[in-house]
Design an enzyme around this catalytic site. Sequence first.
Site, mmCIF file in Angstrom:
data_model
loop_
_atom_site.group_PDB
_atom_site.id
_atom_site.type_symbol
_atom_site.label_atom_id
_atom_site.label_comp_id
_atom_site.label_asym_id
_atom_site.label_seq_id
_atom_site.Cartn_x
_atom_site.Cartn_y
_atom_site.Cartn_z
ATOM 1 C CB THR A 1 -0.933 0.001 1.227
ATOM 2 O OG1 THR A 1 -1.723 -1.184 1.187
ATOM 3 C CG2 THR A 1 -1.848 1.205 1.227
ATOM 4 C CE LYS B 1 -6.039 -4.882 -0.365
ATOM 5 N NZ LYS B 1 -4.674 -5.061 0.164
ATOM 6 C CB SER C 1 -9.708 -9.002 5.198
ATOM 7 O OG SER C 1 -8.978 -9.608 4.194
ATOM 8 N N GLY D 1 -2.601 -6.118 -4.801
ATOM 9 C CA GLY D 1 -3.027 -7.447 -4.396
ATOM 10 C C GLY D 1 -3.357 -7.489 -2.914
ATOM 11 C CB SER D 2 -5.635 -9.386 -0.865
ATOM 12 O OG SER D 2 -6.593 -8.593 -1.525
ATOM 13 N N GLY D 3 -2.534 -9.546 0.536
ATOM 14 C CA GLY D 3 -1.558 -10.498 1.094
ATOM 15 C C GLY D 3 -0.407 -10.787 0.157
ATOM 16 C CG ASN E 1 8.827 -0.802 1.528
ATOM 17 O OD1 ASN E 1 9.194 0.375 1.542
ATOM 18 N ND2 ASN E 1 7.819 -1.234 2.271
HETATM 19 N N1 LIG Z 1 9.224 2.142 3.804
HETATM 20 C C1 LIG Z 1 8.528 2.100 4.928
HETATM 21 N N2 LIG Z 1 8.925 2.807 6.005
HETATM 22 C C2 LIG Z 1 8.225 2.803 7.171
HETATM 23 N N3 LIG Z 1 7.081 2.097 7.341
HETATM 24 C C3 LIG Z 1 6.642 1.377 6.294
HETATM 25 C C4 LIG Z 1 7.324 1.326 5.042
HETATM 26 N N4 LIG Z 1 6.623 0.532 4.208
HETATM 27 C C5 LIG Z 1 5.565 0.105 4.899
HETATM 28 N N5 LIG Z 1 5.561 0.605 6.139
HETATM 29 C C6 LIG Z 1 4.548 0.375 7.195
HETATM 30 O O1 LIG Z 1 4.359 -1.020 7.331
HETATM 31 C C7 LIG Z 1 2.975 -1.321 7.528
HETATM 32 C C8 LIG Z 1 2.525 -2.253 6.417
HETATM 33 O O2 LIG Z 1 2.654 -1.595 5.157
HETATM 34 P P1 LIG Z 1 1.518 -1.705 4.058
HETATM 35 O O3 LIG Z 1 0.178 -1.455 4.663
HETATM 36 O O4 LIG Z 1 1.925 -0.850 2.923
HETATM 37 O O5 LIG Z 1 1.648 -3.273 3.702
HETATM 38 P P2 LIG Z 1 0.793 -4.130 2.676
HETATM 39 O O6 LIG Z 1 1.730 -5.037 1.971
HETATM 40 O O7 LIG Z 1 -0.016 -3.218 1.836
HETATM 41 O O8 LIG Z 1 -0.164 -4.980 3.624
HETATM 42 P P3 LIG Z 1 -1.550 -5.737 3.234
HETATM 43 O O9 LIG Z 1 -1.165 -7.135 2.863
HETATM 44 O O10 LIG Z 1 -2.333 -5.667 4.522
HETATM 45 O O11 LIG Z 1 -2.210 -4.982 2.123
HETATM 46 C C9 LIG Z 1 2.249 0.023 7.513
HETATM 47 O O12 LIG Z 1 2.086 0.457 8.841
HETATM 48 C C10 LIG Z 1 3.199 0.957 6.774
HETATM 49 O O13 LIG Z 1 3.056 2.308 7.142
HETATM 50 MG MG LIG Z 2 -2.071 -3.100 1.631
#
Ligand SMILES: Nc1ncnc2c1ncn2[C@@H]1O[C@H](COP(=O)(O)OP(=O)(O)OP(=O)(O)O)[C@@H](O)[C@H]1O
Ligand SMILES: [Mg+2]
Length: 239
Positions: free
Chosen positions: A17, A38, A42, A117-119, A180
């Site tokens: 995200t 998206k 969930s 995507g999800s997960g 990331n």
């Molecule tokens: N580069 C970053 N620096 C600091 N925090 C980060 C970074 N990338 C992600 N995060 C933090 O990690 C957490 C998870 O990130 P994110 O929600 O983007 O994951 P996701 O892969 O989209 O998860 P989901 O599978 O639930 O969609 C969030 O709190 C986000 O702010």
């Molecule tokens: Mg996400």
Amino acid sequence: MTKGIYIVGTDTDIGKTLVTGSLVYLLRKNGYNTCYYKAALSGAEIEDEVLIPGDTKFVCNISGINEKYEDLTPYIYKTAVSPFLASKIENKPIDVKVIKDKYEKLKGKYDYIICEGSGGIICPISYVENQIYNLDNLIKEMDMDVILVTSAELGTINHTILTVKYLENVGISIKGIIINKYENTELCNDNISMIKYMTHIHILGVMPLIDGNCDEFHEEIKKLSEKVFNPKEIIKCMR
Ligand SMILES: Nc1ncnc2c1ncn2[C@@H]1O[C@H](COP(=O)(O)OP(=O)(O)OP(=O)(O)O)[C@@H](O)[C@H]1O
Ligand SMILES: [Mg+2]
């Protein structure tokens, strides 16, 4: 004709995200008429008795998209488990046709759509013809390519290579990798070298680990998006 791409991750919480928000913001800032999609979310929060999809809200806020959340995310669940399990628990089954129809509708308004995507890639979405229907089934049916978000942290070599091999095995094309949560350490630097060496896939950008206490978290992501990504290169990944 509208072009799209799926952002997939090596795991849930890997940063799909955050990275997607950064990409959608950057493309829109550079004049590309871009939207976010998206299919199923969930773990939604309840605000004023309404289920709010956090990922969709985050990307809309950071990028300035002004759409109803349900048009960008047709299936929203409160239970923080896979969409398939959440749909069973909450008795709201996922119809893949609805996902595709809503996406088609958005194509009428936008030139570019970045789907999240999800997960991870083997995330159960639905149950179709007596079989579990995972995220990769949906991406293949929607005839889309992917960008893979992975982390720079310990364990990433294993997660990244397994995900790449799986995607290759099911015939989904990977247009690039985004690393990331990068920190300038020997571990992160070696992980990136290893991922390049073992996958031969182009690295589209390396997003630093942002200070969690940073008051201006959104502003920092926007600033970084311009440093980390090249909008033309991202557009080239889309078809
Ligand atoms: N580069 C970053 N620096 C600091 N925090 C980060 C970074 N990338 C992600 N995060 C933090 O990690 C957490 C998870 O990130 P994110 O929600 O983007 O994951 P996701 O892969 O989209 O998860 P989901 O599978 O639930 O969609 C969030 O709190 C986000 O702010
Ligand atoms: Mg996400």
